[in-house]
Design a protein around this motif. Structure first.
Motif, mmCIF file in Angstrom:
data_model
loop_
_atom_site.group_PDB
_atom_site.id
_atom_site.type_symbol
_atom_site.label_atom_id
_atom_site.label_comp_id
_atom_site.label_asym_id
_atom_site.label_seq_id
_atom_site.Cartn_x
_atom_site.Cartn_y
_atom_site.Cartn_z
ATOM 1 N N UNK A 89 0.839 -1.193 0.000
ATOM 2 C CA UNK A 89 0.000 0.000 0.000
ATOM 3 C C UNK A 89 0.877 1.247 0.000
ATOM 4 N N UNK A 90 0.475 2.206 -0.785
ATOM 5 C CA UNK A 90 1.188 3.488 -0.828
ATOM 6 C C UNK A 90 0.232 4.575 -0.386
ATOM 7 N N UNK A 91 0.750 5.559 0.318
ATOM 8 C CA UNK A 91 -0.079 6.689 0.731
ATOM 9 C C UNK A 91 -0.036 7.751 -0.364
ATOM 10 N N UNK A 92 -0.953 8.711 -0.248
ATOM 11 C CA UNK A 92 -0.976 9.814 -1.212
ATOM 12 C C UNK A 92 0.357 10.554 -1.185
ATOM 13 N N UNK A 93 0.944 10.719 -0.006
ATOM 14 C CA UNK A 93 2.238 11.413 0.100
ATOM 15 C C UNK A 93 3.339 10.630 -0.624
ATOM 16 N N UNK A 94 3.307 9.286 -0.500
ATOM 17 C CA UNK A 94 4.300 8.457 -1.197
ATOM 18 C C UNK A 94 4.201 8.617 -2.708
ATOM 19 N N UNK A 95 2.975 8.814 -3.193
ATOM 20 C CA UNK A 95 2.748 8.956 -4.631
ATOM 21 C C UNK A 95 2.897 10.393 -5.115
ATOM 22 N N UNK A 96 3.071 11.341 -4.182
ATOM 23 C CA UNK A 96 3.143 12.749 -4.563
ATOM 24 C C UNK A 96 1.801 13.296 -5.005
ATOM 25 N N UNK A 97 0.719 12.684 -4.517
ATOM 26 C CA UNK A 97 -0.632 13.065 -4.937
ATOM 27 C C UNK A 97 -1.278 14.001 -3.916
ATOM 28 N N UNK A 98 -2.265 14.721 -4.386
ATOM 29 C CA UNK A 98 -3.104 15.537 -3.516
ATOM 30 C C UNK A 98 -4.129 14.615 -2.875
ATOM 31 N N UNK A 99 -4.379 14.775 -1.580
ATOM 32 C CA UNK A 99 -5.406 14.020 -0.876
ATOM 33 C C UNK A 99 -6.655 14.896 -0.840
ATOM 34 N N UNK A 100 -7.762 14.399 -1.387
ATOM 35 C CA UNK A 100 -8.972 15.211 -1.551
ATOM 36 C C UNK A 100 -10.148 14.633 -0.783
ATOM 37 N N UNK A 101 -10.865 15.513 -0.087
ATOM 38 C CA UNK A 101 -12.095 15.189 0.604
ATOM 39 C C UNK A 101 -13.199 15.975 -0.094
ATOM 40 N N UNK A 102 -14.274 15.311 -0.522
ATOM 41 C CA UNK A 102 -15.325 15.969 -1.297
ATOM 42 C C UNK A 102 -16.659 15.867 -0.578
ATOM 43 N N UNK A 103 -17.483 16.918 -0.734
ATOM 44 C CA UNK A 103 -18.823 16.900 -0.168
ATOM 45 C C UNK A 103 -19.740 17.780 -1.004
ATOM 46 N N UNK A 104 -21.032 17.544 -0.858
ATOM 47 C CA UNK A 104 -22.046 18.329 -1.556
ATOM 48 C C UNK A 104 -23.075 18.789 -0.534
ATOM 49 N N UNK A 105 -23.582 19.993 -0.735
ATOM 50 C CA UNK A 105 -24.636 20.521 0.131
ATOM 51 C C UNK A 105 -25.642 21.268 -0.732
ATOM 52 N N UNK A 106 -26.878 21.292 -0.286
ATOM 53 C CA UNK A 106 -27.914 22.005 -1.020
ATOM 54 C C UNK A 106 -28.815 22.756 -0.054
ATOM 55 N N UNK A 107 -29.433 23.788 -0.567
ATOM 56 C CA UNK A 107 -30.314 24.611 0.266
ATOM 57 C C UNK A 107 -31.477 25.094 -0.581
ATOM 58 N N UNK A 108 -32.683 24.912 -0.075
ATOM 59 C CA UNK A 108 -33.853 25.464 -0.731
ATOM 60 C C UNK A 108 -33.891 26.971 -0.530
#
Length: 110
Positions: A5-24
């Motif tokens: 297993x390789x971590x994002x840091x080992x791969x030189x990658x950006x670690x991304x957390x995504x979310x969506x929100x909505x409002x009436x």
């Protein structure tokens, strides 16, 4: 048994957390402290817009400042069979834009 297993840091990658929100955007119904017999007038500027949705990944990488990349979608009314939030194509455009702005590989957090 060796782990590969390789971590994002080992791969030189950006670690991304995504979310969506909505409002009436309909104004809430309520009571007023106005004078009896004088009906208050409430102005609504979001005429015709029923909902606003936002999706965004926040991306981190050691040695770089964190990045927040977002997209907003206005839903102007109901349509049969249409999803309220972001459709798959909008997510694809958001991730493509994030990849272009970050200039490197991305890894998602599990």
């Amino acid at each position: 048994m060796a782990r590969h297993d390789k971590t994002a840091a080992d791969l030189g990658a950006w670690l991304c957390f995504e979310d969506e929100a909505g409002q009436g955007l309909r104004p809430p119904k309520g009571h007023t402290w106005g004078r009896r017999g004088h009906t208050p007038v409430v102005r609504v500027t979001a005429a015709g817009t029923k909902r606003v949705s936002m999706a965004a990944p926040i991306c981190t990488k050691p040695g770089h400042r964190p990045r927040l990349i977002y997209r907003i979608r206005l839903d102007r009314g109901p349509a049969k069979g249409r999803r309220k939030g972001f459709p798959e194509t909008d997510y694809a455009h958001l991730l493509d834009a994030a990849h272009q702005q970050l200039g490197g590989p991305m890894s998602r957090a599990s």
